[in-house]
Design an enzyme around this catalytic site. Sequence first.
Site, PDB file in Angstrom:
ATOM      1  N   LYS A  11       0.830  -1.198   0.000  1.00  0.00           N
ATOM      2  CA  LYS A  11       0.000   0.000   0.000  1.00  0.00           C
ATOM      3  C   LYS A  11       0.877   1.266   0.000  1.00  0.00           C
ATOM      4  O   LYS A  11       2.090   1.188   0.191  1.00  0.00           O
ATOM      5  CB  LYS A  11      -0.920  -0.046   1.223  1.00  0.00           C
ATOM      6  CG  LYS A  11      -1.953  -1.197   1.178  1.00  0.00           C
ATOM      7  CD  LYS A  11      -2.828  -1.156   2.423  1.00  0.00           C
ATOM      8  CE  LYS A  11      -3.915  -2.215   2.405  1.00  0.00           C
ATOM      9  NZ  LYS A  11      -4.776  -2.131   3.612  1.00  0.00           N
ATOM     10  N   TYR A  51     -12.399  -2.173  -2.787  1.00  0.00           N
ATOM     11  CA  TYR A  51     -12.956  -2.224  -1.431  1.00  0.00           C
ATOM     12  C   TYR A  51     -14.484  -2.243  -1.437  1.00  0.00           C
ATOM     13  O   TYR A  51     -15.111  -1.940  -0.418  1.00  0.00           O
ATOM     14  CB  TYR A  51     -12.423  -1.050  -0.601  1.00  0.00           C
ATOM     15  CG  TYR A  51     -10.985  -1.241  -0.154  1.00  0.00           C
ATOM     16  CD1 TYR A  51     -10.624  -2.320   0.648  1.00  0.00           C
ATOM     17  CD2 TYR A  51      -9.982  -0.350  -0.547  1.00  0.00           C
ATOM     18  CE1 TYR A  51      -9.311  -2.520   1.048  1.00  0.00           C
ATOM     19  CE2 TYR A  51      -8.665  -0.535  -0.141  1.00  0.00           C
ATOM     20  CZ  TYR A  51      -8.340  -1.621   0.654  1.00  0.00           C
ATOM     21  OH  TYR A  51      -7.036  -1.809   1.050  1.00  0.00           O
ATOM     22  N   ASN A 114      -1.816   0.160   7.294  1.00  0.00           N
ATOM     23  CA  ASN A 114      -1.329  -1.185   7.633  1.00  0.00           C
ATOM     24  C   ASN A 114      -0.542  -1.878   6.516  1.00  0.00           C
ATOM     25  O   ASN A 114      -0.430  -3.097   6.477  1.00  0.00           O
ATOM     26  CB  ASN A 114      -2.476  -2.043   8.171  1.00  0.00           C
ATOM     27  CG  ASN A 114      -3.572  -2.252   7.142  1.00  0.00           C
ATOM     28  OD1 ASN A 114      -3.488  -1.759   6.026  1.00  0.00           O
ATOM     29  ND2 ASN A 114      -4.600  -2.997   7.516  1.00  0.00           N
ATOM     30  N   HIS A 117      -1.849  -5.451   1.552  1.00  0.00           N
ATOM     31  CA  HIS A 117      -3.146  -6.086   1.319  1.00  0.00           C
ATOM     32  C   HIS A 117      -2.893  -7.485   0.778  1.00  0.00           C
ATOM     33  O   HIS A 117      -1.978  -7.698  -0.014  1.00  0.00           O
ATOM     34  CB  HIS A 117      -3.961  -5.305   0.277  1.00  0.00           C
ATOM     35  CG  HIS A 117      -5.158  -6.085  -0.204  1.00  0.00           C
ATOM     36  ND1 HIS A 117      -6.358  -6.070   0.466  1.00  0.00           N
ATOM     37  CD2 HIS A 117      -5.314  -6.954  -1.244  1.00  0.00           C
ATOM     38  CE1 HIS A 117      -7.212  -6.881  -0.160  1.00  0.00           C
ATOM     39  NE2 HIS A 117      -6.601  -7.422  -1.198  1.00  0.00           N
ATOM     40  N   GLU A 128     -10.132  -9.986  -7.333  1.00  0.00           N
ATOM     41  CA  GLU A 128      -9.077  -8.966  -7.290  1.00  0.00           C
ATOM     42  C   GLU A 128      -8.052  -9.160  -8.404  1.00  0.00           C
ATOM     43  O   GLU A 128      -7.584  -8.186  -9.004  1.00  0.00           O
ATOM     44  CB  GLU A 128      -8.423  -8.977  -5.909  1.00  0.00           C
ATOM     45  CG  GLU A 128      -9.384  -8.473  -4.817  1.00  0.00           C
ATOM     46  CD  GLU A 128      -8.918  -8.711  -3.385  1.00  0.00           C
ATOM     47  OE1 GLU A 128      -9.694  -8.390  -2.463  1.00  0.00           O
ATOM     48  OE2 GLU A 128      -7.802  -9.221  -3.183  1.00  0.00           O
TER      49      GLU A 128
HETATM   50  P1  IDP Z   1      -7.741  -6.766   5.731  1.00  0.00           P
HETATM   51  O1  IDP Z   1      -6.953  -5.754   4.917  1.00  0.00           O
HETATM   52  O2  IDP Z   1      -6.909  -7.331   6.839  1.00  0.00           O
HETATM   53  O3  IDP Z   1      -8.399  -7.821   4.887  1.00  0.00           O
HETATM   54  P2  IDP Z   1     -10.378  -5.562   6.005  1.00  0.00           P
HETATM   55  O4  IDP Z   1     -11.285  -5.747   7.189  1.00  0.00           O
HETATM   56  O5  IDP Z   1     -10.750  -6.257   4.742  1.00  0.00           O
HETATM   57  O6  IDP Z   1      -8.913  -5.946   6.473  1.00  0.00           O
HETATM   58  O7  IDP Z   1     -10.291  -3.990   5.746  1.00  0.00           O
HETATM   59  C1  IDP Z   1      -9.722  -3.499   4.562  1.00  0.00           C
HETATM   60  C2  IDP Z   1      -8.806  -2.338   4.879  1.00  0.00           C
HETATM   61  O8  IDP Z   1      -9.584  -1.225   5.334  1.00  0.00           O
HETATM   62  C3  IDP Z   1      -7.789  -2.580   5.991  1.00  0.00           C
HETATM   63  O9  IDP Z   1      -6.633  -3.256   5.568  1.00  0.00           O
HETATM   64  C4  IDP Z   1      -7.481  -1.154   6.411  1.00  0.00           C
HETATM   65  O10 IDP Z   1      -6.598  -0.514   5.469  1.00  0.00           O
HETATM   66  C5  IDP Z   1      -8.842  -0.506   6.305  1.00  0.00           C
HETATM   67  N1  IDP Z   1      -9.558  -0.595   7.578  1.00  0.00           N
HETATM   68  C6  IDP Z   1     -10.281  -1.621   8.060  1.00  0.00           C
HETATM   69  N2  IDP Z   1     -10.807  -1.350   9.264  1.00  0.00           N
HETATM   70  C7  IDP Z   1     -10.414  -0.091   9.561  1.00  0.00           C
HETATM   71  C8  IDP Z   1     -10.640   0.769  10.672  1.00  0.00           C
HETATM   72  O11 IDP Z   1     -11.303   0.432  11.646  1.00  0.00           O
HETATM   73  N3  IDP Z   1     -10.058   2.001  10.611  1.00  0.00           N
HETATM   74  C9  IDP Z   1      -9.317   2.417   9.550  1.00  0.00           C
HETATM   75  N4  IDP Z   1      -9.082   1.628   8.489  1.00  0.00           N
HETATM   76  C10 IDP Z   1      -9.618   0.400   8.486  1.00  0.00           C
HETATM   77 MG    MG Z   2      -9.938  -7.732   3.463  1.00  0.00          MG
END
Ligand code: IDP
Ligand code: MG
Length: 151
Positions: A11, A51, A114, A117, A128
């Site tokens: 990312k 997303y 984070n 992905h 994807e």
């Molecule tokens: P993942 O990336 O571990 O699969 P997902 O629940 O699919 O997690 O969420 C997609 C992305 O959305 C996360 O990687 C993060 O970048 C963002 N995200 C998810 N939850 C939050 C949150 O509570 N606050 C801010 N960003 C979030």
């Molecule tokens: Mg996810």
Amino acid sequence: MEKQRTFVMVKPDGVQRGLIGDIINRFEKKGLKIVAMKMVSVNKELAEKHYGLHKGKPFFDPTVKYITSSPVVAMILEGYNAIDLVRTMMGKTNPIDAASGSIRGDFGQFIGRNIVHGSDGTDTAEMEINLWFKPEEISNYIKIDEKWLTE
Ligand code: IDP
Ligand code: MG
């Protein structure tokens, strides 16, 4: 278990912080085969499709903004159980919960930044891969270590 392909992305924070090499290095050392890779300046349309399952959630708009803020490195990785292997190597979504030794556990501080992905299942992996890559951007080749990665 059949070989799987999964969609992985470094990312914008991973790119800006100079972590592209470290992250790819981990996947290579794990034995995962890179079958496609490119840098992409993500537009809003692609981000919202990527997303799409999170549309309506409070973090949807900020996440679209994050992912379109600076280039990403997109790739397809192949290997046995590749989807789950990559998820384990990435660590939990929130770096606070991500195990030390995982990418998010070692490099991240905040859930909204984070670093990586990875597809979370076979259906999302297929979606994807098709969203991010054209068939001609994928290289089907044999890598010399493949016979040493399985019984
Ligand atoms: P993942 O990336 O571990 O699969 P997902 O629940 O699919 O997690 O969420 C997609 C992305 O959305 C996360 O990687 C993060 O970048 C963002 N995200 C998810 N939850 C939050 C949150 O509570 N606050 C801010 N960003 C979030
Ligand atoms: Mg996810």
